[in-house]
Scaffold this active site. Structure first.
Site, mmCIF file in Angstrom:
data_model
loop_
_atom_site.group_PDB
_atom_site.id
_atom_site.type_symbol
_atom_site.label_atom_id
_atom_site.label_comp_id
_atom_site.label_asym_id
_atom_site.label_seq_id
_atom_site.Cartn_x
_atom_site.Cartn_y
_atom_site.Cartn_z
ATOM 1 N N GLU A 40 1.889 -40.078 -6.144
ATOM 2 C CA GLU A 40 0.848 -39.463 -6.953
ATOM 3 C C GLU A 40 1.356 -38.124 -7.487
ATOM 4 O OE1 GLU A 40 -3.945 -38.654 -6.553
ATOM 5 O OE2 GLU A 40 -2.699 -38.409 -4.767
ATOM 6 N N LYS A 113 -7.580 -44.064 -10.874
ATOM 7 C CA LYS A 113 -8.077 -43.826 -9.513
ATOM 8 C C LYS A 113 -9.600 -43.835 -9.478
ATOM 9 C CE LYS A 113 -7.476 -40.381 -5.792
ATOM 10 N NZ LYS A 113 -6.824 -39.076 -5.486
ATOM 11 N N CYS A 158 -4.014 -42.907 -3.251
ATOM 12 C CA CYS A 158 -4.362 -41.855 -2.300
ATOM 13 C C CYS A 158 -5.726 -42.056 -1.626
ATOM 14 C CB CYS A 158 -4.265 -40.498 -2.999
ATOM 15 S SG CYS A 158 -4.116 -39.072 -1.880
#
Length: 268
Positions: A40, A113, A158
């Site tokens: 990321e 995301k 994440c």
């Protein structure tokens, strides 16, 4: 299929970050990797959250996208560009997007995301929603190996790792988790969550992380790793830049799912 989880300690210089990423991707390709996953924000870790808005790119146009396309084509490598900021119709918010490039240099998949991180323990404070717009679409793509097998690959980023329902929806053979976990949360939860996602979905996991002390004062946990469908860590690097290599075995995947057919036993 040999894969690589790329670990970095990205800083505030786009050019320096891309140069570091290229060196690590070169290393992965030299070692025979077919698929490499960057972490990321591999391209930029700014002094503050709003800095990333200055680098937000439009789809199909931008320095980072050109880098990923050119490198994938030159190295004949599948590359997952961890995440980079992509422009939205709101100039105060960007998408945190993970882009996939084929060995032909073509962008074949994009995942924005979905879950945005917020944390405040009185000493550290993060709120991604202040500058990011959440994605809405679970995303998978097919990655053919040189051996002629096709891997169904599920994308995540994440903080998504904490939401097991996303991975159930992906129903993938291989799960990707590019990340920049904080040292605090990573030390407590990173490995256990990754191994849980591998075990419950009986899938391989590639987790490529930021790992070290950054120019902006942030410290990330690192511990990039590849995990097999039984939950065993196949390879790992604790801190600092590096390439974590492992061989994925489709027969191993099928064996785990046949011996313990938990995915067939779901009732909810």
């Amino acid at each position: 299929m040999k894969v690589a989880a790329i670990q970095m300690v990205s800083g505030i210089s786009l050019d320096a970050n891309l140069s570091a990423a290229r060196a690590l991707l070169d290393q992965a390709a030299h070692c025979g990797a077919e698929l490499a996953v960057l972490p990321e924000y591999f391209c930029f870790m700014g002094q503050n959250d709003a800095d990333k808005l200055l680098l937000a790119e439009t789809a199909g146009l931008g320095t980072v996208q050109d880098f990923l396309s050119d490198t994938a084509r030159e190295l004949k490598l599948w590359i997952v560009g961890g995440t980079l900021p992509m422009a939205t119709d709101d100039p105060t918010h960007a998408a945190n997007a993970s882009l996939v490039y084929s060995p032909k240099g073509e962008c074949v998949s994009r995942y924005d995301k979905i879950h945005l991180f917020r944390y405040d323990n009185g000493r550290e404070s993060y709120d991604e929603a202040s500058v990011l717009r959440a994605g809405e679409t679970p995303t998978v793509f097919d990655c053919p190996s040189r051996q002629g097998q096709s891997w169904r690959v599920g994308m995540s980023v994440c903080y998504d790792l904490r939401f097991g329902e996303l991975y159930r929806m992906l129903a993938a053979d291989l799960l990707l988790v590019p990340a920049a976990f904080t040292h605090t949360t990573g030390q407590a939860h990173w490995e256990v969550l990754l191994r849980a996602r591998a075990i419950e979905n009986q899938a391989y996991v590639i987790a490529s992380a930021q790992g070290g002390n950054h120019e902006n004062g942030r410290r990330t946990w690192g511990h990039s790793m590849v995990i097999d469908p039984w939950g065993q860590v196949m390879a790992m690097q604790a801190e600092g830049p590096g390439v974590v290599l492992a061989d994925l075995d489709m027969a191993r995947l099928h064996s785990v799912r046949e011996q313990l057919p938990a995915l067939q036993h779901r009732r909810l």
